[in-house]
Design an enzyme around this catalytic site. Sequence first.
Site, PDB file in Angstrom:
ATOM      1  N   TYR A  14      18.145  31.283 -21.930  1.00 63.69           N
ATOM      2  CA  TYR A  14      19.153  32.220 -22.452  1.00 63.69           C
ATOM      3  C   TYR A  14      18.547  33.252 -23.405  1.00 63.69           C
ATOM      4  O   TYR A  14      19.046  33.461 -24.506  1.00 63.69           O
ATOM      5  CB  TYR A  14      20.287  31.469 -23.174  1.00 63.69           C
ATOM      6  CG  TYR A  14      20.812  30.291 -22.399  1.00 63.69           C
ATOM      7  CD1 TYR A  14      21.554  30.489 -21.235  1.00 63.69           C
ATOM      8  CD2 TYR A  14      20.549  28.983 -22.790  1.00 63.69           C
ATOM      9  CE1 TYR A  14      22.015  29.410 -20.494  1.00 63.69           C
ATOM     10  CE2 TYR A  14      20.998  27.915 -22.048  1.00 63.69           C
ATOM     11  CZ  TYR A  14      21.736  28.132 -20.908  1.00 63.69           C
ATOM     12  OH  TYR A  14      22.188  27.081 -20.188  1.00 63.69           O
ATOM     13  N   TYR A 143      30.991  22.395 -20.076  1.00 65.82           N
ATOM     14  CA  TYR A 143      29.694  22.931 -19.641  1.00 65.82           C
ATOM     15  C   TYR A 143      29.111  21.931 -18.651  1.00 65.82           C
ATOM     16  O   TYR A 143      29.017  20.737 -18.939  1.00 65.82           O
ATOM     17  CB  TYR A 143      28.726  23.113 -20.834  1.00 65.82           C
ATOM     18  CG  TYR A 143      27.372  23.557 -20.324  1.00 65.82           C
ATOM     19  CD1 TYR A 143      27.132  24.900 -20.026  1.00 65.82           C
ATOM     20  CD2 TYR A 143      26.364  22.635 -20.044  1.00 65.82           C
ATOM     21  CE1 TYR A 143      25.920  25.297 -19.484  1.00 65.82           C
ATOM     22  CE2 TYR A 143      25.153  23.032 -19.507  1.00 65.82           C
ATOM     23  CZ  TYR A 143      24.943  24.360 -19.228  1.00 65.82           C
ATOM     24  OH  TYR A 143      23.746  24.759 -18.676  1.00 65.82           O
ATOM     25  N   ASP A 244      30.968  14.041 -15.882  1.00 63.76           N
ATOM     26  CA  ASP A 244      29.639  14.569 -16.142  1.00 63.76           C
ATOM     27  C   ASP A 244      29.149  13.889 -17.423  1.00 63.76           C
ATOM     28  O   ASP A 244      29.554  14.265 -18.526  1.00 63.76           O
ATOM     29  CB  ASP A 244      29.733  16.099 -16.297  1.00 63.76           C
ATOM     30  CG  ASP A 244      28.403  16.726 -16.661  1.00 63.76           C
ATOM     31  OD1 ASP A 244      27.487  15.986 -17.051  1.00 63.76           O
ATOM     32  OD2 ASP A 244      28.306  17.963 -16.583  1.00 63.76           O
ATOM     33  N   LYS A 273      19.361  14.100 -18.176  1.00 59.32           N
ATOM     34  CA  LYS A 273      18.825  14.234 -19.531  1.00 59.32           C
ATOM     35  C   LYS A 273      18.035  13.007 -20.002  1.00 59.32           C
ATOM     36  O   LYS A 273      16.847  12.918 -19.725  1.00 59.32           O
ATOM     37  CB  LYS A 273      19.940  14.588 -20.504  1.00 59.32           C
ATOM     38  CG  LYS A 273      20.405  16.046 -20.357  1.00 59.32           C
ATOM     39  CD  LYS A 273      21.263  16.450 -21.516  1.00 59.32           C
ATOM     40  CE  LYS A 273      21.786  17.872 -21.407  1.00 59.32           C
ATOM     41  NZ  LYS A 273      20.817  18.889 -21.741  1.00 59.32           N
TER      42      LYS A 273
HETATM   43  N1  PMP Z   1      26.105  18.866 -17.705  1.00 56.33           N
HETATM   44  C1  PMP Z   1      26.052  18.730 -19.037  1.00 56.33           C
HETATM   45  C2  PMP Z   1      27.184  18.038 -19.752  1.00 56.33           C
HETATM   46  C3  PMP Z   1      24.955  19.211 -19.743  1.00 56.33           C
HETATM   47  O1  PMP Z   1      24.921  19.087 -21.084  1.00 56.33           O
HETATM   48  C4  PMP Z   1      23.893  19.817 -19.030  1.00 56.33           C
HETATM   49  C5  PMP Z   1      22.668  20.355 -19.730  1.00 56.33           C
HETATM   50  N2  PMP Z   1      22.853  20.883 -20.984  1.00 56.33           N
HETATM   51  C6  PMP Z   1      23.985  19.936 -17.640  1.00 56.33           C
HETATM   52  C7  PMP Z   1      25.110  19.435 -17.009  1.00 56.33           C
HETATM   53  C8  PMP Z   1      22.901  20.584 -16.823  1.00 56.33           C
HETATM   54  O2  PMP Z   1      21.766  19.822 -16.799  1.00 56.33           O
HETATM   55  P1  PMP Z   1      20.351  20.498 -16.500  1.00 56.33           P
HETATM   56  O3  PMP Z   1      20.065  21.427 -17.633  1.00 56.33           O
HETATM   57  O4  PMP Z   1      19.411  19.336 -16.409  1.00 56.33           O
HETATM   58  O5  PMP Z   1      20.479  21.211 -15.199  1.00 56.33           O
END
Ligand code: PMP
Length: 426
Positions: A14, A143, A244, A273
Amino acid sequence: MVNSFDRYHLWHPYTSLTDPLPTYEVASAEGCILHLADGRELIDGMASWWCAIHGYNVPELNAAATEQLQCMSHVMFGGITHRPAIALGERLVDIMPEGLDRIFLADSGSVSVEVAMKMAVQYQHARGHGTERSKFLTLRGGYHGDTTGPMSVCDPVTGMHQLLAGFLPQHHFYDRPPGGYDKPVDPSYVSGLEQFFAEHAGHAAAFIIEPVVQGAGGMHFYSPDYLPVFRRLCDAHGLLLIYDEIATGFGRTGELFLSHHPGARPDVVCIGKALTGGYLTLAATITTAHVAETIGKGAAGVLMHGPTFMGNPLACTVAAASINLLLRKDWSAEVQHIAVQLTLHLRAAAHLPHVKDVRVLGAIGVVELHELVDVSHFQAYCVERGVWIRPFGKLIYLMPPYVITDRQLELLCGAVVNYVLASRPA
Ligand code: PMP
Protein backbone atom coordinates in the site's frame (compact mmCIF):
# COMPACT_ATOMS: atom_id res chain seq x y z
CA MET A 1 19.23 5.07 6.34
CA VAL A 2 17.47 4.86 2.97
CA ASN A 3 18.33 2.17 0.47
CA SER A 4 18.04 3.83 -2.93
CA PHE A 5 17.42 0.64 -4.91
CA ASP A 6 14.55 -0.18 -2.59
CA ARG A 7 13.30 3.40 -2.76
CA TYR A 8 13.07 3.46 -6.55
CA HIS A 9 12.39 -0.13 -7.56
CA LEU A 10 10.50 -2.06 -4.91
CA TRP A 11 6.88 -1.58 -4.10
CA HIS A 12 5.96 -2.05 -0.46
CA PRO A 13 2.45 -2.79 0.79
CA TYR A 14 0.00 0.00 0.00
CA THR A 15 2.65 2.54 -0.95
CA SER A 16 3.52 4.75 -3.87
CA LEU A 17 6.69 4.26 -5.86
CA THR A 18 6.88 7.98 -6.57
CA ASP A 19 6.47 9.09 -2.96
CA PRO A 20 7.07 6.02 -0.79
CA LEU A 21 6.93 5.93 2.97
CA PRO A 22 10.34 5.33 4.57
CA THR A 23 11.44 1.73 5.05
CA TYR A 24 13.81 0.31 7.67
CA GLU A 25 16.19 -2.43 6.60
CA VAL A 26 16.04 -5.48 8.84
CA ALA A 27 19.15 -7.65 8.71
CA SER A 28 17.98 -10.42 11.02
CA ALA A 29 15.42 -11.18 13.69
CA GLU A 30 15.42 -13.32 16.78
CA GLY A 31 12.87 -13.83 19.54
CA CYS A 32 10.91 -10.58 19.62
CA ILE A 33 13.77 -8.42 18.33
CA LEU A 34 14.26 -7.08 14.82
CA HIS A 35 17.93 -6.24 14.18
CA LEU A 36 18.25 -3.33 11.77
CA ALA A 37 21.09 -3.24 9.24
CA ASP A 38 22.46 -0.12 10.96
CA GLY A 39 22.82 -2.00 14.24
CA ARG A 40 19.74 -0.74 16.03
CA GLU A 41 17.35 -3.17 17.68
CA LEU A 42 13.58 -2.94 17.70
CA ILE A 43 11.10 -4.80 19.88
CA ASP A 44 8.47 -6.21 17.56
CA GLY A 45 4.89 -5.23 18.39
CA MET A 46 3.36 -6.56 15.18
CA ALA A 47 4.33 -10.25 14.90
CA SER A 48 4.79 -9.39 11.20
CA TRP A 49 1.07 -8.74 10.76
CA TRP A 50 -0.30 -11.46 13.07
CA CYS A 51 2.04 -14.23 11.84
CA ALA A 52 5.12 -14.63 14.00
CA ILE A 53 3.38 -15.97 17.10
CA HIS A 54 6.52 -17.74 18.36
CA GLY A 55 8.82 -14.82 17.52
CA TYR A 56 11.67 -15.08 15.01
CA ASN A 57 14.45 -17.54 14.38
CA VAL A 58 12.69 -20.23 16.40
CA PRO A 59 14.94 -23.28 16.94
CA GLU A 60 12.11 -25.84 16.53
CA LEU A 61 10.88 -24.26 13.29
CA ASN A 62 14.41 -23.80 11.95
CA ALA A 63 15.10 -27.48 12.60
CA ALA A 64 11.90 -28.59 10.86
CA ALA A 65 12.62 -26.40 7.83
CA THR A 66 16.25 -27.50 7.59
CA GLU A 67 15.34 -31.17 7.77
CA GLN A 68 12.67 -30.79 5.11
CA LEU A 69 15.05 -28.85 2.84
CA GLN A 70 17.39 -31.84 2.76
CA CYS A 71 14.46 -33.89 1.51
CA MET A 72 12.60 -31.61 -0.91
CA SER A 73 11.52 -28.01 -0.88
CA HIS A 74 8.70 -28.37 -3.35
CA VAL A 75 6.97 -30.87 -5.55
CA MET A 76 3.74 -30.42 -7.48
CA PHE A 77 0.52 -31.49 -5.72
CA GLY A 78 -1.31 -32.53 -8.89
CA GLY A 79 -1.29 -36.31 -8.89
CA ILE A 80 1.34 -36.39 -6.15
CA THR A 81 1.04 -36.35 -2.39
CA HIS A 82 3.61 -36.22 0.39
CA ARG A 83 4.07 -36.73 4.11
CA PRO A 84 4.29 -33.00 5.02
CA ALA A 85 0.83 -32.30 3.54
CA ILE A 86 -0.67 -35.40 5.14
CA ALA A 87 0.88 -34.67 8.53
CA LEU A 88 -0.33 -31.06 8.45
CA GLY A 89 -3.79 -32.17 7.32
CA GLU A 90 -4.00 -34.61 10.25
CA ARG A 91 -2.95 -31.86 12.65
CA LEU A 92 -5.54 -29.43 11.25
CA VAL A 93 -8.31 -32.00 11.57
CA ASP A 94 -7.27 -32.45 15.23
CA ILE A 95 -7.49 -28.76 16.07
CA MET A 96 -10.55 -27.77 14.03
CA PRO A 97 -14.09 -28.28 15.32
CA GLU A 98 -15.42 -31.73 14.58
CA GLY A 99 -16.73 -32.03 11.06
CA LEU A 100 -14.44 -29.42 9.54
CA ASP A 101 -12.09 -31.91 8.00
CA ARG A 102 -11.87 -31.40 4.21
CA ILE A 103 -8.83 -29.27 3.52
CA PHE A 104 -7.67 -27.20 0.57
CA LEU A 105 -4.09 -25.98 1.01
CA ALA A 106 -3.79 -22.52 -0.50
CA ASP A 107 -0.77 -20.30 -0.90
CA SER A 108 -1.93 -17.12 0.86
CA GLY A 109 -4.81 -15.84 2.92
CA SER A 110 -6.38 -14.05 -0.04
CA VAL A 111 -6.22 -17.19 -2.14
CA SER A 112 -7.85 -19.22 0.62
CA VAL A 113 -10.73 -16.71 0.61
CA GLU A 114 -10.98 -16.96 -3.19
CA VAL A 115 -11.20 -20.71 -2.78
CA ALA A 116 -13.86 -20.42 -0.06
CA MET A 117 -15.94 -18.18 -2.33
CA LYS A 118 -15.57 -20.58 -5.25
CA MET A 119 -16.52 -23.49 -2.99
CA ALA A 120 -19.69 -21.66 -1.98
CA VAL A 121 -20.71 -20.84 -5.56
CA GLN A 122 -19.91 -24.35 -6.79
CA TYR A 123 -21.85 -25.76 -3.83
CA GLN A 124 -24.94 -23.75 -4.74
CA HIS A 125 -24.61 -24.73 -8.42
CA ALA A 126 -24.35 -28.37 -7.41
CA ARG A 127 -27.56 -27.98 -5.39
CA GLY A 128 -29.36 -27.02 -8.55
CA HIS A 129 -29.18 -23.26 -8.25
CA GLY A 130 -28.03 -21.62 -11.41
CA THR A 131 -26.17 -18.36 -11.40
CA GLU A 132 -28.89 -16.78 -9.24
CA ARG A 133 -27.00 -17.75 -6.08
CA SER A 134 -23.62 -16.29 -6.86
CA LYS A 135 -23.66 -13.17 -4.66
CA PHE A 136 -22.21 -12.91 -1.16
CA LEU A 137 -23.64 -11.36 1.97
CA THR A 138 -21.14 -9.79 4.30
CA LEU A 139 -20.57 -7.09 6.91
CA ARG A 140 -19.30 -3.56 6.56
CA GLY A 141 -15.87 -3.00 8.07
CA GLY A 142 -14.55 -6.37 6.89
CA TYR A 143 -11.22 -7.16 5.31
CA HIS A 144 -10.60 -10.42 3.46
CA GLY A 145 -7.56 -9.85 1.25
CA ASP A 146 -6.39 -8.08 -1.85
CA THR A 147 -7.26 -10.38 -4.74
CA THR A 148 -10.50 -9.82 -6.63
CA GLY A 149 -12.93 -12.06 -4.76
CA PRO A 150 -11.80 -11.03 -1.28
CA MET A 151 -11.59 -7.35 -2.25
CA SER A 152 -15.19 -7.48 -3.39
CA VAL A 153 -16.29 -8.40 0.15
CA CYS A 154 -13.97 -5.92 1.90
CA ASP A 155 -15.64 -2.83 3.33
CA PRO A 156 -17.14 -0.86 0.44
CA VAL A 157 -15.90 2.47 1.80
CA THR A 158 -12.44 1.72 3.23
CA GLY A 159 -11.81 -1.11 0.76
CA MET A 160 -10.93 -0.66 -2.89
CA HIS A 161 -14.44 -0.49 -4.34
CA GLN A 162 -14.18 3.14 -5.44
CA LEU A 163 -10.68 2.80 -6.84
CA LEU A 164 -11.53 -0.32 -8.80
CA ALA A 165 -15.13 0.55 -9.63
CA GLY A 166 -16.31 -1.34 -12.67
CA PHE A 167 -13.90 -4.17 -11.97
CA LEU A 168 -15.12 -5.61 -8.69
CA PRO A 169 -18.23 -7.76 -8.50
CA GLN A 170 -21.02 -6.23 -6.39
CA HIS A 171 -22.14 -7.98 -3.24
CA HIS A 172 -24.48 -7.12 -0.35
CA PHE A 173 -23.28 -5.44 2.83
CA TYR A 174 -24.94 -5.04 6.21
CA ASP A 175 -23.71 -3.08 9.23
CA ARG A 176 -21.29 -4.86 11.47
CA PRO A 177 -22.51 -5.79 14.96
CA PRO A 178 -22.13 -3.04 17.57
CA GLY A 179 -18.71 -2.97 19.22
CA GLY A 180 -17.90 -4.65 22.52
CA TYR A 181 -16.88 -8.24 23.14
CA ASP A 182 -18.95 -8.36 26.34
CA LYS A 183 -21.95 -6.41 25.08
CA PRO A 184 -25.21 -8.37 24.96
CA VAL A 185 -26.73 -9.01 21.56
CA ASP A 186 -28.74 -6.03 20.34
CA PRO A 187 -32.20 -7.25 19.26
CA SER A 188 -32.69 -4.32 16.87
CA TYR A 189 -29.43 -5.23 15.13
CA VAL A 190 -30.62 -8.82 14.79
CA SER A 191 -33.97 -7.81 13.32
CA GLY A 192 -32.20 -5.56 10.82
CA LEU A 193 -29.95 -8.44 9.84
CA GLU A 194 -32.96 -10.74 9.48
CA GLN A 195 -34.51 -8.22 7.12
CA PHE A 196 -31.24 -8.00 5.15
CA PHE A 197 -31.15 -11.79 4.76
CA ALA A 198 -34.81 -11.85 3.76
CA GLU A 199 -34.08 -9.33 0.99
CA HIS A 200 -30.83 -10.66 -0.41
CA ALA A 201 -30.20 -14.26 0.63
CA GLY A 202 -32.12 -15.65 -2.33
CA HIS A 203 -29.30 -14.41 -4.59
CA ALA A 204 -26.46 -15.40 -2.34
CA ALA A 205 -24.15 -18.37 -2.01
CA ALA A 206 -22.76 -17.58 1.43
CA PHE A 207 -22.35 -15.15 4.28
CA ILE A 208 -18.67 -14.37 4.81
CA ILE A 209 -17.35 -12.69 7.93
CA GLU A 210 -14.39 -12.32 10.25
CA PRO A 211 -15.73 -13.75 13.51
CA VAL A 212 -15.57 -11.42 16.56
CA VAL A 213 -12.54 -9.39 15.42
CA GLN A 214 -12.61 -7.39 12.22
CA GLY A 215 -8.90 -6.78 11.69
CA ALA A 216 -7.56 -4.60 8.90
CA GLY A 217 -11.06 -3.14 8.39
CA GLY A 218 -10.84 -1.31 11.74
CA MET A 219 -9.84 -3.60 14.63
CA HIS A 220 -13.47 -3.82 15.65
CA PHE A 221 -14.42 -6.34 18.36
CA TYR A 222 -17.97 -7.65 18.70
CA SER A 223 -19.64 -10.24 20.88
CA PRO A 224 -19.29 -13.94 19.97
CA ASP A 225 -22.99 -14.21 20.82
CA TYR A 226 -23.68 -12.88 17.31
CA LEU A 227 -22.13 -15.99 15.78
CA PRO A 228 -25.10 -18.30 16.56
CA VAL A 229 -27.37 -15.61 15.07
CA PHE A 230 -25.34 -15.74 11.84
CA ARG A 231 -25.52 -19.53 11.89
CA ARG A 232 -29.29 -19.52 12.36
CA LEU A 233 -29.86 -17.08 9.50
CA CYS A 234 -27.58 -18.98 7.12
CA ASP A 235 -29.42 -22.22 7.92
CA ALA A 236 -32.80 -20.59 7.46
CA HIS A 237 -31.84 -19.25 4.02
CA GLY A 238 -29.67 -22.08 2.66
CA LEU A 239 -26.44 -20.08 2.74
CA LEU A 240 -23.03 -21.35 3.67
CA LEU A 241 -21.40 -19.58 6.61
CA ILE A 242 -17.75 -18.74 5.90
CA TYR A 243 -15.43 -17.64 8.71
CA ASP A 244 -12.30 -15.83 7.72
CA GLU A 245 -10.06 -16.78 10.66
CA ILE A 246 -6.87 -15.77 8.87
CA ALA A 247 -6.18 -13.11 11.48
CA THR A 248 -8.09 -14.51 14.48
CA GLY A 249 -6.79 -18.08 14.26
CA PHE A 250 -4.16 -19.82 16.38
CA GLY A 251 -5.05 -18.25 19.70
CA ARG A 252 -4.71 -14.53 18.98
CA THR A 253 -8.12 -13.67 20.48
CA GLY A 254 -7.74 -16.03 23.43
CA GLU A 255 -9.62 -18.84 21.62
CA LEU A 256 -7.68 -21.26 19.43
CA PHE A 257 -10.30 -20.64 16.72
CA LEU A 258 -13.62 -18.84 17.03
CA SER A 259 -15.03 -21.61 14.85
CA HIS A 260 -15.25 -23.64 18.07
CA HIS A 261 -17.92 -21.31 19.46
CA PRO A 262 -20.94 -23.41 20.52
CA GLY A 263 -23.83 -23.41 18.08
CA ALA A 264 -21.91 -21.47 15.48
CA ARG A 265 -19.69 -23.85 13.56
CA PRO A 266 -19.03 -22.44 10.09
CA ASP A 267 -19.37 -24.49 6.89
CA VAL A 268 -16.08 -23.17 5.60
CA VAL A 269 -13.17 -21.63 7.47
CA CYS A 270 -10.09 -19.89 6.09
CA ILE A 271 -6.86 -19.90 8.06
CA GLY A 272 -3.43 -18.50 7.21
CA LYS A 273 -1.00 -15.98 8.70
CA ALA A 274 0.15 -17.73 11.93
CA LEU A 275 -0.30 -21.15 10.30
CA THR A 276 3.45 -21.41 9.64
CA GLY A 277 4.40 -19.30 12.67
CA GLY A 278 5.24 -16.56 10.18
CA TYR A 279 7.92 -18.56 8.36
CA LEU A 280 6.39 -19.11 4.93
CA THR A 281 3.24 -18.24 3.08
CA LEU A 282 0.56 -20.90 3.48
CA ALA A 283 -3.16 -20.88 4.11
CA ALA A 284 -5.99 -23.37 4.12
CA THR A 285 -9.67 -23.45 3.31
CA ILE A 286 -11.37 -26.10 5.40
CA THR A 287 -14.90 -27.35 4.96
CA THR A 288 -17.25 -30.18 5.84
CA ALA A 289 -17.86 -33.52 4.15
CA HIS A 290 -21.31 -32.27 3.18
CA VAL A 291 -19.95 -29.29 1.25
CA ALA A 292 -17.13 -31.30 -0.34
CA GLU A 293 -19.46 -34.12 -1.35
CA THR A 294 -22.08 -31.74 -2.74
CA ILE A 295 -19.43 -30.02 -4.89
CA GLY A 296 -18.22 -33.45 -5.96
CA LYS A 297 -21.69 -34.33 -7.22
CA GLY A 298 -21.99 -31.09 -9.20
CA ALA A 299 -21.63 -30.73 -12.96
CA ALA A 300 -17.91 -30.04 -12.78
CA GLY A 301 -17.41 -32.73 -10.15
CA VAL A 302 -14.19 -31.05 -9.07
CA LEU A 303 -13.23 -27.95 -7.14
CA MET A 304 -11.79 -25.66 -9.78
CA HIS A 305 -8.63 -24.38 -8.14
CA GLY A 306 -5.05 -25.68 -8.19
CA PRO A 307 -2.21 -23.27 -7.53
CA THR A 308 1.37 -24.15 -8.54
CA PHE A 309 2.62 -24.08 -4.97
CA MET A 310 -0.37 -25.91 -3.50
CA GLY A 311 0.65 -27.98 -0.49
CA ASN A 312 4.25 -26.76 -0.60
CA PRO A 313 6.12 -29.36 1.49
CA LEU A 314 8.45 -26.89 3.14
CA ALA A 315 5.57 -24.67 4.27
CA CYS A 316 3.50 -27.68 5.38
CA THR A 317 6.39 -29.03 7.48
CA VAL A 318 6.95 -25.73 9.21
CA ALA A 319 3.20 -25.32 9.77
CA ALA A 320 2.91 -28.70 11.46
CA ALA A 321 5.96 -27.86 13.61
CA SER A 322 4.46 -24.49 14.51
CA ILE A 323 1.14 -26.03 15.55
CA ASN A 324 2.97 -28.64 17.64
CA LEU A 325 5.00 -25.92 19.32
CA LEU A 326 1.88 -23.87 20.03
CA LEU A 327 -0.03 -26.78 21.52
CA ARG A 328 2.92 -28.00 23.57
CA LYS A 329 2.92 -24.86 25.65
CA ASP A 330 0.20 -23.10 27.56
CA TRP A 331 -0.56 -20.63 24.77
CA SER A 332 -3.85 -19.69 26.37
CA ALA A 333 -2.11 -18.54 29.57
CA GLU A 334 0.46 -16.64 27.49
CA VAL A 335 -2.25 -14.83 25.55
CA GLN A 336 -4.26 -14.06 28.69
CA HIS A 337 -1.14 -12.72 30.37
CA ILE A 338 -0.50 -10.44 27.38
CA ALA A 339 -4.13 -9.28 27.58
CA VAL A 340 -3.67 -8.31 31.23
CA GLN A 341 -0.44 -6.43 30.51
CA LEU A 342 -1.90 -4.63 27.49
CA THR A 343 -4.92 -3.57 29.54
CA LEU A 344 -2.72 -2.37 32.39
CA HIS A 345 -0.34 -0.32 30.26
CA LEU A 346 -2.61 1.05 27.54
CA ARG A 347 -5.30 2.34 29.86
CA ALA A 348 -3.15 5.44 30.52
CA ALA A 349 -4.23 6.60 27.05
CA ALA A 350 -7.93 5.93 27.54
CA HIS A 351 -9.00 9.19 29.18
CA LEU A 352 -7.34 11.53 26.66
CA PRO A 353 -9.72 13.72 24.65
CA HIS A 354 -8.20 12.81 21.27
CA VAL A 355 -8.46 9.08 22.04
CA LYS A 356 -11.70 7.52 20.89
CA ASP A 357 -11.24 4.11 22.47
CA VAL A 358 -8.74 1.75 24.02
CA ARG A 359 -9.63 -1.93 23.71
CA VAL A 360 -7.93 -5.24 24.33
CA LEU A 361 -8.88 -8.77 23.36
CA GLY A 362 -6.43 -11.61 23.83
CA ALA A 363 -3.04 -10.56 22.48
CA ILE A 364 -4.47 -7.58 20.58
CA GLY A 365 -4.30 -4.08 22.03
CA VAL A 366 -5.81 -1.13 20.18
CA VAL A 367 -5.70 2.61 20.73
CA GLU A 368 -8.15 4.32 18.40
CA LEU A 369 -7.71 8.05 17.89
CA HIS A 370 -10.14 10.60 16.51
CA GLU A 371 -7.64 11.70 13.84
CA LEU A 372 -5.46 9.86 11.33
CA VAL A 373 -2.03 8.80 12.56
CA ASP A 374 0.90 10.14 10.53
CA VAL A 375 2.52 6.79 9.75
CA SER A 376 6.04 7.93 8.89
CA HIS A 377 6.20 10.34 11.84
CA PHE A 378 4.88 7.70 14.22
CA GLN A 379 7.27 5.06 12.94
CA ALA A 380 10.29 7.35 13.19
CA TYR A 381 9.23 8.10 16.79
CA CYS A 382 8.96 4.39 17.57
CA VAL A 383 12.23 3.41 15.91
CA GLU A 384 14.04 6.08 17.90
CA ARG A 385 12.64 4.42 21.03
CA GLY A 386 13.56 0.91 19.94
CA VAL A 387 10.12 -0.47 19.12
CA TRP A 388 8.40 -1.55 15.91
CA ILE A 389 4.71 -0.66 15.50
CA ARG A 390 2.86 -0.05 12.25
CA PRO A 391 -0.34 2.00 12.62
CA PHE A 392 -3.09 2.39 10.06
CA GLY A 393 -5.81 4.98 9.71
CA LYS A 394 -6.74 6.20 13.18
CA LEU A 395 -5.50 3.05 14.84
CA ILE A 396 -2.34 2.26 16.73
CA TYR A 397 -2.38 -1.36 17.70
CA LEU A 398 -0.15 -4.04 19.16
CA MET A 399 -0.26 -7.76 18.46
CA PRO A 400 3.10 -9.03 19.59
CA PRO A 401 4.53 -12.54 19.37
CA TYR A 402 3.17 -14.64 22.25
CA VAL A 403 6.72 -15.00 23.62
CA ILE A 404 7.03 -11.26 24.33
CA THR A 405 8.41 -10.54 27.81
CA ASP A 406 6.66 -8.24 30.29
CA ARG A 407 9.47 -5.70 29.96
CA GLN A 408 9.30 -5.71 26.15
CA LEU A 409 5.54 -5.27 26.27
CA GLU A 410 5.89 -2.43 28.76
CA LEU A 411 8.30 -0.65 26.39
CA LEU A 412 5.96 -1.17 23.43
CA CYS A 413 2.95 0.16 25.34
CA GLY A 414 5.05 2.99 26.77
CA ALA A 415 5.96 4.16 23.26
CA VAL A 416 2.29 4.11 22.23
CA VAL A 417 1.08 5.97 25.31
CA ASN A 418 3.88 8.56 25.19
CA TYR A 419 3.28 9.21 21.49
CA VAL A 420 -0.41 9.66 22.12
CA LEU A 421 0.27 11.98 25.08
CA ALA A 422 2.73 14.02 23.00
CA SER A 423 0.32 14.31 20.08
CA ARG A 424 -2.44 15.72 22.30
CA PRO A 425 -3.94 18.75 20.53
CA ALA A 426 -3.03 22.09 22.18
N1 PMP B 1 -8.34 -12.13 5.69
C1 PMP B 1 -7.98 -11.46 6.80
C2 PMP B 1 -8.93 -11.39 7.96
C3 PMP B 1 -6.73 -10.86 6.86
O1 PMP B 1 -6.38 -10.17 7.96
C4 PMP B 1 -5.85 -10.98 5.76
C5 PMP B 1 -4.47 -10.36 5.76
N2 PMP B 1 -4.33 -9.17 6.44
C6 PMP B 1 -6.27 -11.69 4.63
C7 PMP B 1 -7.53 -12.26 4.64
C8 PMP B 1 -5.39 -11.85 3.42
O2 PMP B 1 -4.32 -12.66 3.67
P1 PMP B 1 -3.00 -12.55 2.79
O3 PMP B 1 -2.41 -11.20 3.04
O4 PMP B 1 -2.15 -13.69 3.27
O5 PMP B 1 -3.41 -12.73 1.37
